[in-house]
Design a protein around this motif. Structure first.
Motif: not given
Length: 232
Positions: A197-205
């Motif tokens: 649920m680390d959506y910010a990191a997933a979004h960046t990549l």
């Protein structure tokens, strides 16, 4: 984990470099393998040609998890290849970089063969027949005729192979899992971030991969347009 100046962590960079390594190795190997296959398919009249074309194209229709499952069964400790390697004192290839490299080559094979096959068919056999009549051997004909006349096909095959490997997920996850520095490529890391649920990191990549995919496809279409206009 501390962020770097680019907003990426050490884990992110590790996955990025591993992905670039996998894409580069896969593309290089595919060009070596796909060139003779495409040349044979373009000029051969063997009764096995249809069967070979179907085998090459299988990754286009098979779910990645199915292909990954059978690669795991083949390369794992109980598979034909994996068990043979273990009996010889080596390690099986499941959950290793070598294993996902082999899987990537198989999975991206049609993306290298198809552009080259089309380029060889467009070139035809006449240029080679003329060169052969003048005494040029096969190696000379490849470097002086095939490469220049089919450079568009090689460019498209290279970029598509690299881009397709960049987006691989199911095959790699099934065969390699998520081992840092060994099998955890960008697509797998994005999945791990999403699960956590680390959506910010997933979004960046994910955004980075989206931009990279757009650039690669733009290069492919530019190359196709340029070299098709040259043929006209």
């Amino acid at each position: 984990m501390e962020l770097s100046l680019t907003g990426l962590t050490a884990t992110d960079w590790q996955a990025i470099w591993l992905t670039i390594k996998l894409c580069s190795y896969t593309t290089f190997i595919l060009l070596i393998i796909a060139t003779p296959i495409a040349s044979w398919l373009a000029s051969g009249h063997s009764k096995f040609r249809i069967a070979v074309q179907a085998i090459v194209a299988l990754p286009l229709v098979l779910p990645p998890t199915v292909l990954g499952f059978y690669m795991l069964m083949l390369l794992g400790p109980h598979g034909a290849v994996g068990s043979t390697l273990q009996s010889l004192g080596f390690t099986h290839l499941a959950f290793s970089f070598t294993g996902i490299l082999i899987a990537s080559v198989v999975y991206s094979l049609p993306f290298a063969v198809q552009p080259l096959l089309q380029a060889f068919r467009d070139m035809g056999r006449r240029p080679h027949e003329v060169a052969a009549s003048l005494g040029a051997n096969k190696l000379d004909r490849f470097f002086t005729i095939t490469l220049p006349l089919c450079r568009g096909g090689f460019i498209v095959a290279t970029t598509l192979s690299f881009a397709h490997t960049l987006g691989e997920f199911g095959v790699i996850l099934m065969l390699g899992g998520s081992i840092p520095g060994e099998t955890r490529v960008l697509s797998v890391l994005i999945y791990d971030y999403t699960e956590a649920m680390d959506y910010a990191a997933a979004h960046t990549l994910s955004l980075g991969m989206l931009v990279a995919a757009f650039v690669v496809l733009s290069l492919v279409y530019t190359a196709q347009r340029r070299f098709s206009l040259v043929r006209l």
